[in-house]
Design a protein around this motif. Structure first.
Motif, PDB file in Angstrom:
ATOM      1  N   ASN A  56      11.677 -10.806  -3.775  1.00 19.58           N
ATOM      2  CA  ASN A  56      11.761 -10.701  -5.200  1.00 19.58           C
ATOM      3  C   ASN A  56      10.735 -11.345  -5.871  1.00 19.58           C
ATOM      4  O   ASN A  56      10.956 -11.470  -7.206  1.00 19.58           O
ATOM      5  N   GLU A  57       9.682 -11.790  -5.509  1.00 26.18           N
ATOM      6  CA  GLU A  57       8.582 -12.474  -5.859  1.00 26.18           C
ATOM      7  C   GLU A  57       7.594 -11.822  -6.573  1.00 26.18           C
ATOM      8  O   GLU A  57       6.626 -12.275  -7.175  1.00 26.18           O
ATOM      9  N   LEU A  58       7.479 -10.500  -6.171  1.00 21.79           N
ATOM     10  CA  LEU A  58       6.270  -9.537  -6.543  1.00 21.79           C
ATOM     11  C   LEU A  58       6.818  -8.484  -7.640  1.00 21.79           C
ATOM     12  O   LEU A  58       8.137  -8.159  -8.030  1.00 21.79           O
ATOM     13  N   GLU A  59       5.955  -7.716  -8.332  1.00 22.31           N
ATOM     14  CA  GLU A  59       6.203  -6.856  -9.264  1.00 22.31           C
ATOM     15  C   GLU A  59       6.876  -5.603  -8.596  1.00 22.31           C
ATOM     16  O   GLU A  59       6.573  -5.488  -7.500  1.00 22.31           O
ATOM     17  N   ASP A  60       8.265  -5.360  -8.949  1.00 28.72           N
ATOM     18  CA  ASP A  60       8.985  -4.307  -8.071  1.00 28.72           C
ATOM     19  C   ASP A  60       8.349  -3.007  -8.086  1.00 28.72           C
ATOM     20  O   ASP A  60       8.880  -2.579  -6.806  1.00 28.72           O
ATOM     21  N   HIS A  61       7.183  -2.438  -8.532  1.00 29.95           N
ATOM     22  CA  HIS A  61       6.666  -1.303  -8.367  1.00 29.95           C
ATOM     23  C   HIS A  61       6.019  -1.250  -7.011  1.00 29.95           C
ATOM     24  O   HIS A  61       5.871  -0.232  -6.238  1.00 29.95           O
ATOM     25  N   ARG A  62       5.576  -2.491  -6.444  1.00 34.28           N
ATOM     26  CA  ARG A  62       5.256  -2.668  -4.980  1.00 34.28           C
ATOM     27  C   ARG A  62       6.064  -2.151  -4.219  1.00 34.28           C
ATOM     28  O   ARG A  62       5.898  -1.465  -3.134  1.00 34.28           O
ATOM     29  N   TYR A  63       7.515  -2.470  -4.183  1.00 32.67           N
ATOM     30  CA  TYR A  63       8.351  -2.173  -3.217  1.00 32.67           C
ATOM     31  C   TYR A  63       8.830  -0.681  -3.264  1.00 32.67           C
ATOM     32  O   TYR A  63       9.024  -0.031  -2.516  1.00 32.67           O
ATOM     33  N   VAL A  64       8.897  -0.208  -4.665  1.00 35.99           N
ATOM     34  CA  VAL A  64       9.173   0.969  -5.086  1.00 35.99           C
ATOM     35  C   VAL A  64       8.508   2.010  -4.277  1.00 35.99           C
ATOM     36  O   VAL A  64       8.813   2.934  -3.761  1.00 35.99           O
ATOM     37  N   PHE A  65       7.117   1.684  -4.416  1.00 37.79           N
ATOM     38  CA  PHE A  65       5.989   2.587  -3.750  1.00 37.79           C
ATOM     39  C   PHE A  65       6.025   2.808  -2.176  1.00 37.79           C
ATOM     40  O   PHE A  65       5.695   3.574  -1.514  1.00 37.79           O
ATOM     41  N   LEU A  66       7.104   1.647  -1.529  1.00 40.89           N
ATOM     42  CA  LEU A  66       7.174   1.927  -0.182  1.00 40.89           C
ATOM     43  C   LEU A  66       8.044   3.072   0.026  1.00 40.89           C
ATOM     44  O   LEU A  66       8.162   3.446   1.412  1.00 40.89           O
ATOM     45  N   VAL A 254       1.427  -5.021   1.134  1.00 46.04           N
ATOM     46  CA  VAL A 254       2.177  -4.854  -0.085  1.00 46.04           C
ATOM     47  C   VAL A 254       2.344  -6.393  -0.712  1.00 46.04           C
ATOM     48  O   VAL A 254       2.392  -6.844  -1.861  1.00 46.04           O
ATOM     49  N   GLU A 255       2.673  -7.160   0.343  1.00 47.19           N
ATOM     50  CA  GLU A 255       3.016  -8.422   0.172  1.00 47.19           C
ATOM     51  C   GLU A 255       2.079  -9.467  -0.116  1.00 47.19           C
ATOM     52  O   GLU A 255       2.110 -10.535  -0.509  1.00 47.19           O
ATOM     53  N   ASP A 256       0.796  -8.980   0.298  1.00 46.85           N
ATOM     54  CA  ASP A 256      -0.446  -9.949   0.168  1.00 46.85           C
ATOM     55  C   ASP A 256      -0.731 -10.309  -1.211  1.00 46.85           C
ATOM     56  O   ASP A 256      -1.037  -9.067  -2.099  1.00 46.85           O
ATOM     57  N   PRO A 257      -0.704 -11.415  -1.722  1.00 42.44           N
ATOM     58  CA  PRO A 257      -0.954 -11.708  -3.032  1.00 42.44           C
ATOM     59  C   PRO A 257      -2.340 -11.281  -3.436  1.00 42.44           C
ATOM     60  O   PRO A 257      -2.603 -11.125  -4.677  1.00 42.44           O
ATOM     61  N   SER A 258      -3.283 -11.078  -2.649  1.00 41.97           N
ATOM     62  CA  SER A 258      -4.587 -10.358  -3.108  1.00 41.97           C
ATOM     63  C   SER A 258      -4.520  -8.869  -3.192  1.00 41.97           C
ATOM     64  O   SER A 258      -5.571  -8.534  -3.926  1.00 41.97           O
ATOM     65  N   ASP A 259      -3.529  -8.552  -3.001  1.00 42.74           N
ATOM     66  CA  ASP A 259      -3.250  -6.816  -3.399  1.00 42.74           C
ATOM     67  C   ASP A 259      -4.493  -5.943  -2.947  1.00 42.74           C
ATOM     68  O   ASP A 259      -5.196  -5.466  -3.490  1.00 42.74           O
ATOM     69  N   PRO A 260      -4.665  -5.970  -1.570  1.00 39.44           N
ATOM     70  CA  PRO A 260      -5.920  -5.394  -0.788  1.00 39.44           C
ATOM     71  C   PRO A 260      -5.861  -3.894  -1.079  1.00 39.44           C
ATOM     72  O   PRO A 260      -7.126  -3.288  -1.216  1.00 39.44           O
TER      73      PRO A 260
END
Length: 300
Positions: A56-66, A254-260
């Motif tokens: 729950n620490e990231l923008e939710d769309h990162r997980y939605v797109f999974l 997806v969870e990489d803070p650098s958002d590769p």
């Protein structure tokens, strides 16, 4: 099917009466009539398998797109079989094409992105993609860049949504005014696919290369240039995404803070569920620089 990681062919939920693969959320009876996921709450068949735990620490769309965009794009690139030093052309820079292009580049390939819409090309270019409009001139230019051969692979992220086929478009529009059963029969059998992108992909890809199809096609009577496919020794891979197969590959990215993969640079609009019809229209008509919409079930 699960033993082969072909989850979209699940034999528990196959729509056998229609001769179709696994049922899908939000599709017609051709794929099981399961209510869609664009709602505040939904029931998830086989949630003991399909659901995944997320943080729950990231923008939710990162997980939605999974749930769709990321695994579909990843499967398309994997099916294209490209890596370090290879070349790939991606037709269509909508959400799937955007991510597929970035993923192929992340894997070390040189990527050419092709789309007629300027803002889509601009977004892809921000991530190191070499961008072009579609057409015969682009095919000639890309063949010239690749020593006359064409790219090692072409990914079709467009499907039957391709422009340039007024007859196909007219039939699809007419089908929308038919009673459901009649419209379904038309779409299953009439062969109304707009094949312009697929034919361009066949022309562009090098001999012995691979075409990966992520775009959806419908109909059963579509003409295909089999002599050319055979002569050029082209491999083709396609199909509904086997989402669960790719989650373990994608979650670290997806969870990489650098958002590769640049997932944060995909959303162009975020609206409430009540605004969804207008957002669909904007996306369809390519208005207001609309590339990817996230629907917020609790907003508004």
């Amino acid at each position: 099917m699960c033993d082969h990681s072909l989850y979209s062919q699940c034999e528990t939920t196959q729509v056998t009466e229609k001769g179709s693969g696994a049922s899908l959320l939000g599709f017609s009876e051709l794929y099981g009539s399961v209510p869609g996921g664009q709602a505040q709450y939904l029931r998830v068949p086989h949630a003991d398998f399909g659901a995944i735990k997320v943080g729950n620490e990231l923008e939710d769309h990162r997980y939605v797109f999974l749930s769709d965009v990321l695994p579909t794009a990843w499967q398309g690139v994997k099916y294209a079989d490209v890596g370090e030093g290879d070349t790939i052309a991606v037709y269509g820079l909508g959400p799937i094409g955007q991510m597929a292009a970035r993923m192929a580049r992340h894997m070390g390939a040189r990527v050419f992105g092709i789309d007629p819409v300027a803002e889509r090309r601009e977004m892809a270019a921000r991530h190191g993609i070499e961008v072009y409009t579609d057409g015969a001139d682009t095919i000639a230019e890309l063949k010239d860049i690749t020593d006359g051969r064409g790219p090692d692979a072409v990914l079709d992220a467009v499907g039957m949504e391709a422009h340039g086929s007024p007859v196909g478009g007219a039939i699809q529009t007419a089908a929308g005014f038919l009673p459901d059963a009649a419209a379904q029969k038309v779409m299953e059998t009439a062969g109304v696919d707009r094949l312009s992108v697929l034919h361009d992909a066949i022309d562009l890809v090098r001999r012995g290369g691979t075409i990966s199809i992520s775009g959806v096609y419908g109909g059963t009577a579509s003409p295909m240039p089999l002599m050319t496919l055979f002569d050029k020794q082209i491999q083709m891979r396609m199909g509904q995404c086997n989402v669960k197969k790719w989650i373990s590959d994608l979650m670290p990215l997806v969870e990489d803070p650098s958002d590769p993969l640049g997932v944060d640079d995909l959303v162009t609009h975020r609206v409430s569920l009540s605004e969804a019809p207008e957002a669909y229209k904007k996306f369809r008509d390519k208005e207001d620089n609309c590339i990817k919409v996230v629907l917020d079930p609790v907003a508004g």
